[in-house]
Design an enzyme around this catalytic site. Sequence first.
Site, mmCIF file in Angstrom:
data_model
loop_
_atom_site.group_PDB
_atom_site.id
_atom_site.type_symbol
_atom_site.label_atom_id
_atom_site.label_comp_id
_atom_site.label_asym_id
_atom_site.label_seq_id
_atom_site.Cartn_x
_atom_site.Cartn_y
_atom_site.Cartn_z
ATOM 1 N N LYS A 13 0.813 -1.218 0.000
ATOM 2 C CA LYS A 13 0.000 0.000 0.000
ATOM 3 C C LYS A 13 0.847 1.269 0.000
ATOM 4 O O LYS A 13 0.581 2.199 -0.727
ATOM 5 C CB LYS A 13 -0.922 0.062 1.231
ATOM 6 N N ARG A 88 -8.811 1.178 9.796
ATOM 7 C CA ARG A 88 -8.455 -0.226 10.039
ATOM 8 C C ARG A 88 -9.552 -0.931 10.826
ATOM 9 O O ARG A 88 -9.434 -2.130 11.062
ATOM 10 C CB ARG A 88 -7.157 -0.293 10.837
ATOM 11 N N ARG A 127 12.039 -5.775 4.461
ATOM 12 C CA ARG A 127 11.689 -4.374 4.277
ATOM 13 C C ARG A 127 12.614 -3.432 5.047
ATOM 14 O O ARG A 127 12.908 -3.645 6.220
ATOM 15 C CB ARG A 127 10.242 -4.181 4.759
ATOM 16 N N ARG A 160 12.140 -1.364 10.562
ATOM 17 C CA ARG A 160 11.187 -0.926 11.583
ATOM 18 C C ARG A 160 11.131 -1.955 12.697
ATOM 19 O O ARG A 160 11.115 -3.151 12.433
ATOM 20 C CB ARG A 160 9.801 -0.784 10.951
ATOM 21 N N ARG A 171 0.889 -8.766 13.323
ATOM 22 C CA ARG A 171 0.245 -7.678 12.584
ATOM 23 C C ARG A 171 -0.680 -8.222 11.504
ATOM 24 O O ARG A 171 -1.755 -7.683 11.259
ATOM 25 C CB ARG A 171 1.301 -6.748 11.978
#
Length: 223
Positions: A13, A88, A127, A160, A171
Amino acid sequence: MDLVLLGAPGAGKGTQAERLEQWLAIPQVSSGDLFRVNIAEGTALGRAAQSYIDRGALVPDDVTIGMVAERLAEADCADGAILDGFPRTVAQAKALDELLAEMGRQVDLVPYVTVARETLLERLGGRWTCRACGAVYHQVYRPPEVTGVCDVCGGELYQRPDDTAETQARRIDVYMQETSPLIAYYRERGLLVEIDGERSIDEVEAALRAAVSSMERASSYCP
Ligand code: AMP
């Protein structure tokens, strides 16, 4: 135009929102980025959100909705926004509808980027994010030109804390439980368009553009 990008963590996203931002000339509003800025700046909101984010849980709705409402009231959002990571929960979606209605606007389209769980885990694992500008890289699919350095601004790339192995699975589970009801919410309103997110970044971008263009054509058609 107001778009809500739906998709699990790792669906791409953020990457797509950055590209749509250029094309549509409306800003990306990422609730995750807003939280990270608040945490980096040590604000009260950042302190309130940190423990939830660290364990991969959702930050309470009242905190999140207030933060996004403030952002949407800023001048650069006057013509619309690309919402990434918000809403969300159904409560957040209803709050967004009310917020936009107060501004004489509405959610125009909800592209839902679908990606299999194994792919999500693989993507989140590699990532890297720029500490300075928030640009996102992947060690396999989208490596920076120089390892550890952001192509856009030269900032330092970091992983992160909530991209660690334990938190990733959590998550994704939280997403399935708490965010997937939004799919029905937006489908019932005729706003949902499914986009296959397993394809290349360019192919997903092209599919998103096609969905936006077809929505624009449909909304300008007055018989
Ligand atoms: P993201 O960058 O979108 O993956 O978000 C990172 C983390 O920020 C999430 O795992 C949540 O802890 C928190 N967060 C971001 N957006 C929301 C939201 N709309 N509601 C609640 N928590 C959120």
